[in-house]
Write a protein that holds these residues in place. Structure first.
Motif, short mmCIF file in Angstrom:
data_model
loop_
_atom_site.label_atom_id
_atom_site.label_comp_id
_atom_site.label_asym_id
_atom_site.label_seq_id
_atom_site.Cartn_x
_atom_site.Cartn_y
_atom_site.Cartn_z
N ILE A 62 52.64 23.27 27.65
CA ILE A 62 51.49 24.17 27.61
C ILE A 62 50.53 23.71 28.69
N ASN A 63 50.19 24.61 29.58
CA ASN A 63 49.35 24.25 30.72
C ASN A 63 47.86 24.32 30.35
N ALA A 64 47.11 23.35 30.85
CA ALA A 64 45.66 23.30 30.61
C ALA A 64 44.99 22.71 31.83
N SER A 65 43.72 22.97 31.97
CA SER A 65 42.94 22.36 33.05
C SER A 65 42.22 21.15 32.47
N GLY A 66 42.08 20.12 33.30
CA GLY A 66 41.51 18.88 32.81
C GLY A 66 40.47 18.30 33.76
N LEU A 67 39.66 17.42 33.21
CA LEU A 67 38.62 16.73 33.97
C LEU A 67 38.67 15.26 33.60
N VAL A 68 38.77 14.40 34.61
CA VAL A 68 38.81 12.96 34.37
C VAL A 68 37.40 12.48 34.02
N ILE A 69 37.29 11.79 32.90
CA ILE A 69 35.99 11.27 32.45
C ILE A 69 36.15 9.80 32.05
N PRO A 70 35.08 9.02 32.08
CA PRO A 70 35.18 7.62 31.67
C PRO A 70 35.45 7.50 30.17
N VAL A 71 36.20 6.47 29.79
CA VAL A 71 36.42 6.20 28.37
C VAL A 71 35.11 5.80 27.70
N HIS A 72 34.32 4.99 28.41
CA HIS A 72 33.05 4.51 27.85
C HIS A 72 31.92 5.00 28.74
N GLU A 264 31.54 3.52 32.51
CA GLU A 264 32.40 2.37 32.77
C GLU A 264 33.33 2.67 33.94
N LEU A 265 33.49 1.72 34.84
CA LEU A 265 34.36 1.91 36.00
C LEU A 265 35.81 1.58 35.68
N HIS A 266 36.74 2.32 36.33
CA HIS A 266 38.17 2.00 36.32
C HIS A 266 38.75 2.02 34.91
N ASN A 267 38.26 2.89 34.06
CA ASN A 267 38.85 3.06 32.73
C ASN A 267 38.58 4.50 32.31
N TYR A 268 39.59 5.35 32.48
CA TYR A 268 39.37 6.79 32.35
C TYR A 268 40.28 7.42 31.32
N ARG A 269 39.88 8.60 30.90
CA ARG A 269 40.70 9.50 30.09
C ARG A 269 40.48 10.91 30.61
N VAL A 270 41.11 11.90 29.99
CA VAL A 270 41.03 13.28 30.48
C VAL A 270 40.53 14.18 29.36
N GLU A 271 39.56 15.03 29.71
CA GLU A 271 39.11 16.08 28.81
C GLU A 271 39.76 17.38 29.26
N ALA A 272 40.63 17.93 28.42
CA ALA A 272 41.40 19.12 28.78
C ALA A 272 40.86 20.35 28.05
N GLN A 289 51.57 15.28 30.49
CA GLN A 289 51.75 14.94 31.90
C GLN A 289 50.52 15.43 32.66
N VAL A 290 49.85 14.49 33.33
CA VAL A 290 48.63 14.81 34.09
C VAL A 290 48.98 14.78 35.58
N GLU A 291 48.66 15.87 36.29
CA GLU A 291 49.02 15.97 37.71
C GLU A 291 47.79 16.30 38.54
N GLN A 292 47.77 15.72 39.74
CA GLN A 292 46.76 16.07 40.75
C GLN A 292 47.34 15.69 42.10
N GLY A 293 47.85 16.72 42.81
CA GLY A 293 48.53 16.43 44.07
C GLY A 293 49.77 15.58 43.83
N SER A 294 49.83 14.43 44.48
CA SER A 294 50.97 13.52 44.31
C SER A 294 50.82 12.62 43.09
N LEU A 295 49.66 12.67 42.46
CA LEU A 295 49.40 11.81 41.30
C LEU A 295 50.04 12.42 40.06
N LEU A 296 50.86 11.64 39.36
CA LEU A 296 51.51 12.07 38.13
C LEU A 296 51.40 10.94 37.12
#
Length: 415
Positions: A62-72, A264-272, A289-296
């Motif tokens: 199921i396709n969704a749009s996401g935004l990377v956000i900090p865990v803390h 918090e730096l360098h500790n992320y999750r995704v809000e979809a 599965q989270v994709e952005q360009g070559s990032l998987l």
């Protein structure tokens, strides 16, 4: 009689016949070529995206749009209604725990703290005054009791003498009664004084407890005010990045209004975000599965937020690699939620020619000719689709945009 034609004439006529036949043949060929071009055009293979059908595995996503956000991430609100007095940092700056970010005007908070300190001192003085008053009254009553005890001893001695004289007939019955009543009066006075000491203790103790309670209330209010005073100096709660800050000095801020945000730096999750149509198909723990360009990146659904806004539902995705170097705050990504997985099925690369699931017309290349064929399209993981029927393994599909050829049943593919 007929005259014989000259050889040159015959040769000229022969040449004319040959030229006429050649022209007719050329015209016929041109007509056939034009009709063939109009009915079945040829397209270079280099202009098409061709996918081969293979047997393999596919995940139905199921396709969704996401935004990377900090865990803390912590929002720092204004503790009081005030204004920005001084700014010490800037957005995007890396900060350490306890580092001063900005100062709020604290004059009103200080005045209130001073007022509470004065009231607290008054209550302390009242408690002390009540304690001294009780002690003074206790001493006075004890002194009175001591005197009454002496009077009682004297009265009892007189009563004893009166009793002896009465037996000898030395005094009257009235004098005897007076001596007895005098003893009783002093005993009553002693009892009243002792009770008065206890009453004074209870009364003063109650007043002291009331003053002490008020003192405790004022102490808590003062502690709260001192805490507010400390919070007017907005500091970083942990090591991270200052992602937002009220930068305009002198700007008014209300109670609870956001003045800074530290992530918090360098500790992320995704809000979809996805359509509420798929809400029943998503549950916590599903693979993602989270994709952005070559990032998987792989992850899983952690939380599904209960509220639906504008026909969309939000969910939080935890990542298997939350510290990946390519992740950035507010980075937009594609989120593919794995609903199911199929193995040993026919799959092909997905392209613009394939639109969703179900039966649809797709050009299949056979013997150099692309023929419109009805295919059953099944699951999709965003990059590949399942071919449920209409084609076999090894056959090739045109998956690029073929809308310009939708009026044709077939066309040639040239190399």
């Amino acid at each position: 009689m007929d005259l014989a034609l000259s050889p040159s004439t015959l040769q000229r006529r022969k040449r004319l016949l040959l030229l006429g036949g050649g022209a007719a043949l050329a015209l016929a060929c041109a007509a056939v070529w034009a009709i063939n071009r109009a009915v079945a055009p040829s397209v270079p293979a280099a202009e098409l995206l061709i996918a081969e059908i293979k047997r393999g595995s596919i995940a139905d996503t199921i396709n969704a749009s996401g935004l990377v956000i900090p865990v803390h991430e912590e929002l720092l609100p204004s503790p009081v209604q005030s204004r920005v007095a001084k700014v010490h940092a800037r957005p995007g700056q890396q900060v350490k725990t306890g580092e001063l970010l900005l100062e709020l005007d604290s004059r009103l908070v200080k005045l209130e703290a001073e007022r509470l300190k004065e009231q607290l001192a008054q209550q302390e003085n009242r408690v002390l005054a009540l304690s001294l008053e009780l002690e003074q009254k206790r001493k006075q009553l004890n002194s009175a009791i001591e005197l009454l005890e002496l009077d009682l001893q004297s009265a009892r001695a007189k009563l004893q003498r009166s009793q002896m004289l009465r037996k000898a007939g030395g005094i009257s019955a009235e004098d005897m009664l007076t001596a007895e009543l005098n003893v009783q009066r002093i005993e009553i006075q002693l009892r009243q004084h002792r009770e008065q000491i206890e009453d004074s203790k209870r009364s003063t103790r109650s007043s002291i407890e009331g003053a002490q309670l008020q003192k405790n209330i004022l102490g808590k209010q003062l502690a709260q005010q001192e805490q507010l005073l400390a919070q007017t100096q907005v500091r970083a709660p942990f090591d991270g990045m200052l992602t937002w800050l009220a930068q305009e000095e002198g700007a008014a801020v209300g109670v609870g209004q956001l003045v800074a945000k530290v992530s918090e730096l360098h500790n992320y999750r995704v809000e979809a975000s996805l359509s509420d149509y798929h809400a029943r198909s998503v549950e916590a723990g599903q693979k993602v599965q989270v994709e952005q360009g070559s990032l998987l990146l792989a992850g899983q659904v952690h939380t599904i937020l209960p509220e639906i806004q504008n026909g969309t539902v939000k969910l939080l995705v935890t990542l298997d690699q939350p510290h990946h170097a390519l992740l950035r705050n507010k980075l937009r990504v594609d989120v593919n939620i794995v609903a199911s997985r199929r193995d040993g099925v026919l799959v092909a690369q997905r392209g613009p020619a394939i639109n969703g699931k179900g039966r649809q017309a797709v050009f299949v290349i056979r013997d150099g000719v692309a023929r419109k064929t009805e295919l059953d399209i099944g699951a999709s993981d965003g990059k590949a689709v399942e071919i449920s029927g209409g084609a076999r393994a090894g056959e090739r599909l045109i998956v690029s945009d073929t809308s310009r050829y939708k009026e044709y049943e077939s066309f040639r593919v040239t190399h």
